[in-house]
Design an enzyme around this catalytic site. Sequence first.
Site, PDB file in Angstrom:
ATOM      1  N   GLU A 234      30.167  10.596  28.780  1.00  0.00           N
ATOM      2  CA  GLU A 234      31.510  10.126  28.381  1.00  0.00           C
ATOM      3  C   GLU A 234      32.386  10.261  29.612  1.00  0.00           C
ATOM      4  OE1 GLU A 234      32.184   8.852  25.579  1.00  0.00           O
ATOM      5  OE2 GLU A 234      30.805   9.672  24.095  1.00  0.00           O
ATOM      6  N   CYS A 268      41.134  10.400  28.520  1.00  0.00           N
ATOM      7  CA  CYS A 268      40.275   9.278  28.907  1.00  0.00           C
ATOM      8  C   CYS A 268      40.645   8.041  28.111  1.00  0.00           C
ATOM      9  CB  CYS A 268      38.818   9.651  28.680  1.00  0.00           C
ATOM     10  SG  CYS A 268      38.499  10.274  27.036  1.00  0.00           S
TER      11      CYS A 268
HETATM   12  P1  NAP Z   1      35.157  16.437  36.440  1.00  0.00           P
HETATM   13  O1  NAP Z   1      35.711  16.924  37.698  1.00  0.00           O
HETATM   14  O2  NAP Z   1      34.093  15.441  36.453  1.00  0.00           O
HETATM   15  O3  NAP Z   1      34.672  17.733  35.632  1.00  0.00           O
HETATM   16  C1  NAP Z   1      34.040  17.646  34.388  1.00  0.00           C
HETATM   17  C2  NAP Z   1      32.960  18.698  34.316  1.00  0.00           C
HETATM   18  O4  NAP Z   1      31.914  18.357  35.214  1.00  0.00           O
HETATM   19  C3  NAP Z   1      33.432  20.091  34.748  1.00  0.00           C
HETATM   20  O5  NAP Z   1      32.774  21.043  33.966  1.00  0.00           O
HETATM   21  C4  NAP Z   1      32.987  20.159  36.195  1.00  0.00           C
HETATM   22  O6  NAP Z   1      32.808  21.481  36.647  1.00  0.00           O
HETATM   23  C5  NAP Z   1      31.676  19.419  36.127  1.00  0.00           C
HETATM   24  N1  NAP Z   1      31.254  18.817  37.377  1.00  0.00           N
HETATM   25  C6  NAP Z   1      32.007  18.264  38.345  1.00  0.00           C
HETATM   26  N2  NAP Z   1      31.226  17.762  39.326  1.00  0.00           N
HETATM   27  C7  NAP Z   1      29.953  18.001  38.976  1.00  0.00           C
HETATM   28  C8  NAP Z   1      28.701  17.725  39.569  1.00  0.00           C
HETATM   29  N3  NAP Z   1      28.599  17.093  40.732  1.00  0.00           N
HETATM   30  N4  NAP Z   1      27.579  18.128  38.933  1.00  0.00           N
HETATM   31  C9  NAP Z   1      27.665  18.764  37.756  1.00  0.00           C
HETATM   32  N5  NAP Z   1      28.824  19.052  37.132  1.00  0.00           N
HETATM   33  C10 NAP Z   1      29.957  18.667  37.721  1.00  0.00           C
HETATM   34  O7  NAP Z   1      36.263  15.814  35.495  1.00  0.00           O
HETATM   35  P2  NAP Z   1      37.649  16.450  35.079  1.00  0.00           P
HETATM   36  O8  NAP Z   1      38.564  16.306  36.215  1.00  0.00           O
HETATM   37  O9  NAP Z   1      37.461  17.797  34.492  1.00  0.00           O
HETATM   38  O10 NAP Z   1      38.061  15.481  33.864  1.00  0.00           O
HETATM   39  C11 NAP Z   1      38.683  14.284  34.073  1.00  0.00           C
HETATM   40  C12 NAP Z   1      37.750  13.115  33.888  1.00  0.00           C
HETATM   41  O11 NAP Z   1      37.045  13.207  32.665  1.00  0.00           O
HETATM   42  C13 NAP Z   1      38.518  11.821  33.805  1.00  0.00           C
HETATM   43  O12 NAP Z   1      37.865  10.826  34.544  1.00  0.00           O
HETATM   44  C14 NAP Z   1      38.488  11.497  32.328  1.00  0.00           C
HETATM   45  O13 NAP Z   1      38.687  10.157  32.006  1.00  0.00           O
HETATM   46  C15 NAP Z   1      37.152  11.992  31.937  1.00  0.00           C
HETATM   47  N6  NAP Z   1      37.086  12.225  30.500  1.00  0.00           N
HETATM   48  C16 NAP Z   1      36.313  11.385  29.732  1.00  0.00           C
HETATM   49  C17 NAP Z   1      36.265  11.541  28.361  1.00  0.00           C
HETATM   50  C18 NAP Z   1      35.439  10.627  27.499  1.00  0.00           C
HETATM   51  O14 NAP Z   1      35.202  10.976  26.352  1.00  0.00           O
HETATM   52  N7  NAP Z   1      34.983   9.486  27.981  1.00  0.00           N
HETATM   53  C19 NAP Z   1      36.996  12.559  27.766  1.00  0.00           C
HETATM   54  C20 NAP Z   1      37.764  13.386  28.572  1.00  0.00           C
HETATM   55  C21 NAP Z   1      37.790  13.212  29.944  1.00  0.00           C
HETATM   56  P3  NAP Z   1      33.909  22.210  37.585  1.00  0.00           P
HETATM   57  O15 NAP Z   1      35.161  22.288  36.806  1.00  0.00           O
HETATM   58  O16 NAP Z   1      33.295  23.518  37.865  1.00  0.00           O
HETATM   59  O17 NAP Z   1      34.054  21.328  38.799  1.00  0.00           O
END
Ligand code: NAP
Length: 471
Positions: A234, A268
């Site tokens: 997602e 999102c």
């Molecule tokens: P993020 O930086 O991708 O982090 C999400 C999760 O992934 C965190 O637990 C993060 O850990 C982990 N992570 C980051 N890089 C990783 C990697 N290379 N390998 C494994 N795990 C990794 O996203 P965010 O800033 O928290 O959230 C914002 C994004 O999420 C936006 O793009 C938003 O649209 C999207 N989102 C989508 C939905 C949906 O249902 N489609 C819902 C909510 C949010 P760390 O915190 O330790 O870096």
Amino acid sequence: MPISTTNPATGETLQTFEALGAEEIEERLERARTAFEEYRTTGSAERAELLHRAADLLEKERDDIARTLTTEMGKPVTAARAEAAKCVKAMRWYADHAGELLADEHPSAADVEDSGGSTAYVRYRPLGPVLAVMPWNFPLWQVIRFAAPALMAGNTGLLKHASNVPRTALYLEDLFRRAGYPRGCFQTLLIGSDAVEGVLRDDRVAAATLTGSEPAGRSVASVAGDEIKKTVLELGGSDPYLVLPSADVVRAAEVAVTARTQNNGQSCIAAKRFIVHREVYEEFARLFVDGMKALRVGDPMDESTQVGPLAGERGRADLEELVADARERGATVLCGGRRPAAHPAGWFYEPTVLADVTPGMRVHREETFGPVATLYRAADLEEAIAVANDTPFGLSSNVWTRDREEQDRCVRDLRAGGVYFNGMTASHPAMPFGGIKRSGYGRELSGHGIREFCNVTTIWHGTPPDVPTAE
Ligand code: NAP
């Protein structure tokens, strides 16, 4: 990224946590495996009782956990309470419906006979420990949306939450423990993103779900692909919000303000691109900008605050870069476009509307994860749909029209996982949630969501030789 609780309204770090070491991770993986061997044999009534108990506890503790959410990621405390209430509802929904959603499926007798069998059916069996990599923006909801169906299906859960919401992550583990789940059924792993690959490659982990950004999704999906493990992704969204001439424009503008700024603009499924038919453009733009300007920005703990700070300094800097790029390339800032002078501490940003947006600007193709809206004028429905689809994302979409033909056209042509008419996108336990294109794949919620992490098993019986046949 350090694992810590830092208040986005002040920038003050309140608590820092040590990441788990290799031995502690190993212990938890083993616990997830052994717990699964027991838990998978339970029936849906027993699982439902546990989930109802967790829901009751969360309901009782709603106000306390809401304050934790606000402290860790800055959403208005009223929204945090609503998030907890939404979780309770989804937990009860899955507790009450999982039995029927996962009931055995029986093909017709003729089809069974045709396969040369006497009886055959499909059974949904659990897969095993599922790793959930989750974001901070809805720190309770994103996890419950995974955990409630996964646990009802008989899987166990391993949560790697975002590094800025560790208190919420630990609360969730504790919640399931206090509800009576056997040890190891739901565990929080306080680990950085660099430790995800090792966990995902471990043989004891059966599958993974990730909600977050595109780079994180790509990374987890490629490791899982290498290991041939199922994933649900997602990811981001840049949902269009179309306003057509037959719409109730006053209501459309009012809802647009909420759709863009809910969760401080960090959702999102927030509407991000507002595509308005030229006949109603001026009226909509005026009402929308007035609504954005009227929002109360401030301390998220204050009951009257509508927009709090962004969750992190980096997130605000990203947003500022997108706005600066649009400005340089000729966008008009109708309101906002800066940090509010009244809140110098913390990571606040004013609700912003950008007009005269063109395809060469970064905001046209990238996700604005904060209270920044882009406004487009469309000559007709054709052009509105073309602009709506001109994005790498495909999460959801919103359309304001009372015209049935236009509605049918949008259902046929909008490339997204949802089309919401005369209202804003929201998730509901009974409806599937998820996207296409760069927004990810797979679905959460509803029957589609609970079956994602099931082994869809064919059970087939040949005609036993000691059973006389009809002839
Ligand atoms: P993020 O930086 O991708 O982090 C999400 C999760 O992934 C965190 O637990 C993060 O850990 C982990 N992570 C980051 N890089 C990783 C990697 N290379 N390998 C494994 N795990 C990794 O996203 P965010 O800033 O928290 O959230 C914002 C994004 O999420 C936006 O793009 C938003 O649209 C999207 N989102 C989508 C939905 C949906 O249902 N489609 C819902 C909510 C949010 P760390 O915190 O330790 O870096």
